[in-house]
Scaffold this motif. Structure first.
Motif, mmCIF file in Angstrom:
data_model
loop_
_atom_site.group_PDB
_atom_site.id
_atom_site.type_symbol
_atom_site.label_atom_id
_atom_site.label_comp_id
_atom_site.label_asym_id
_atom_site.label_seq_id
_atom_site.Cartn_x
_atom_site.Cartn_y
_atom_site.Cartn_z
ATOM 1 N N UNK A 111 0.814 -1.218 0.000
ATOM 2 C CA UNK A 111 0.000 0.000 0.000
ATOM 3 C C UNK A 111 0.847 1.268 0.000
ATOM 4 N N UNK A 112 1.930 1.282 0.749
ATOM 5 C CA UNK A 112 2.810 2.459 0.759
ATOM 6 C C UNK A 112 3.425 2.654 -0.624
ATOM 7 N N UNK A 113 3.871 1.567 -1.228
ATOM 8 C CA UNK A 113 4.450 1.649 -2.578
ATOM 9 C C UNK A 113 3.399 2.141 -3.581
ATOM 10 N N UNK A 114 2.186 1.602 -3.506
ATOM 11 C CA UNK A 114 1.111 2.001 -4.418
ATOM 12 C C UNK A 114 0.702 3.454 -4.189
ATOM 13 N N UNK A 115 0.647 3.874 -2.925
ATOM 14 C CA UNK A 115 0.293 5.266 -2.633
ATOM 15 C C UNK A 115 1.329 6.198 -3.240
ATOM 16 N N UNK A 116 2.593 5.896 -3.031
ATOM 17 C CA UNK A 116 3.652 6.739 -3.597
ATOM 18 C C UNK A 116 3.611 6.747 -5.123
ATOM 19 N N UNK A 117 3.283 5.609 -5.722
ATOM 20 C CA UNK A 117 3.155 5.544 -7.185
ATOM 21 C C UNK A 117 1.980 6.386 -7.663
ATOM 22 N N UNK A 118 0.866 6.315 -6.942
ATOM 23 C CA UNK A 118 -0.312 7.100 -7.348
ATOM 24 C C UNK A 118 -0.056 8.596 -7.181
ATOM 25 N N UNK A 119 0.659 8.967 -6.144
ATOM 26 C CA UNK A 119 0.991 10.382 -5.933
ATOM 27 C C UNK A 119 1.963 10.869 -7.006
ATOM 28 N N UNK A 120 2.928 10.035 -7.362
ATOM 29 C CA UNK A 120 3.870 10.400 -8.428
ATOM 30 C C UNK A 120 3.139 10.525 -9.765
ATOM 31 N N UNK A 121 2.193 9.630 -10.010
ATOM 32 C CA UNK A 121 1.392 9.708 -11.234
ATOM 33 C C UNK A 121 0.627 11.039 -11.271
ATOM 34 N N UNK A 122 0.055 11.410 -10.138
ATOM 35 C CA UNK A 122 -0.667 12.686 -10.067
ATOM 36 C C UNK A 122 0.278 13.878 -10.185
ATOM 37 N N UNK A 123 1.505 13.735 -9.707
ATOM 38 C CA UNK A 123 2.480 14.828 -9.858
ATOM 39 C C UNK A 123 2.547 15.271 -11.317
ATOM 40 N N UNK A 124 2.537 14.302 -12.221
ATOM 41 C CA UNK A 124 2.595 14.614 -13.642
ATOM 42 C C UNK A 124 1.376 15.389 -14.117
ATOM 43 N N UNK A 125 0.200 15.003 -13.632
ATOM 44 C CA UNK A 125 -1.031 15.711 -14.021
ATOM 45 C C UNK A 125 -1.008 17.151 -13.533
#
Length: 189
Positions: A111-125
């Motif tokens: 979950x921590x890895x997925x949360x960080x991935x989702x936040x990084x994905x949103x960083x791009x948006x």
């Protein structure tokens, strides 16, 4: 005179507990005439709070539910992950990069890895958003097939959604005896 004294005592007593709940995400840091800059700054603040909270909660407490009727801490983190991928993919005009339902995941490391991935994905948006395209129409999924809305509206909704659930996360942490990261940073100052 007496009314003024009672009012002064009320103000003093009202501010004492508020200081313990203070966050370091202040209005002064996000104020700007640029809506895109405000959205990016708000995302940066909640992004940090979510990532630090997920990392700080012990793995054995990811199953914690304040009441049986609501999500566990882990399910709440998973919900935020799913929502980040959902909202930010709409802004980017693409399918979400993950089809996994993270609310069904109980493992803290995943979950921590997925949360960080989702936040990084949103960083791009957020990074790709500027005042010139903030009001650009994007396809938004929703009931009855969705519709169109402004790109910035989706980002603002995502940030509001993350803030709403960080509020839940802070309560879960307090109930388990942990200080939420936003408060901990202020207390260190």
């Amino acid at each position: 005179m007496l009314r003024g004294l009672f009012f002064s005592l009320f103000l003093i007593s009202a501010t004492v507990p508020a200081n313990a709940q203070t966050t370091d995400g202040g209005l002064g840091e996000v104020l700007s005439p640029s809506m895109a800059a405000v959205a990016k700054s708000m995302h940066a603040t909640i992004r940090r709070n979510l990532a630090e909270a997920a990392a700080a909660m012990p793995a054995e407490e990811y199953a914690f539910k304040p009441t049986p009727q609501i999500r566990s801490f882990g399910q709440l983190i998973g919900h935020v992950v799913n929502a980040n991928f959902f909202f930010c993919s709409q802004v980017k005009g693409e399918r979400p990069p993950s089809t996994e339902n993270y609310e069904n995941t109980a493992d803290k490391a995943v979950l921590v890895k997925a949360l960080n991935a989702s936040l990084a994905y949103c960083d791009g948006a957020y990074a790709d958003t500027n005042d010139g395209n903030f009001n650009q129409l994007v396809k938004a999924a929703g009931p009855n097939g969705g519709g169109q809305t402004a790109r910035g509206s989706v980002l603002v909704f995502n940030t509001a959604h993350n803030n709403e659930h960080y509020g839940n996360i802070a309560v879960y942490m307090r109930l388990k005896g942990h200080v939420p990261p936003s408060t901990a940073r202020v207390q260190k100052k």
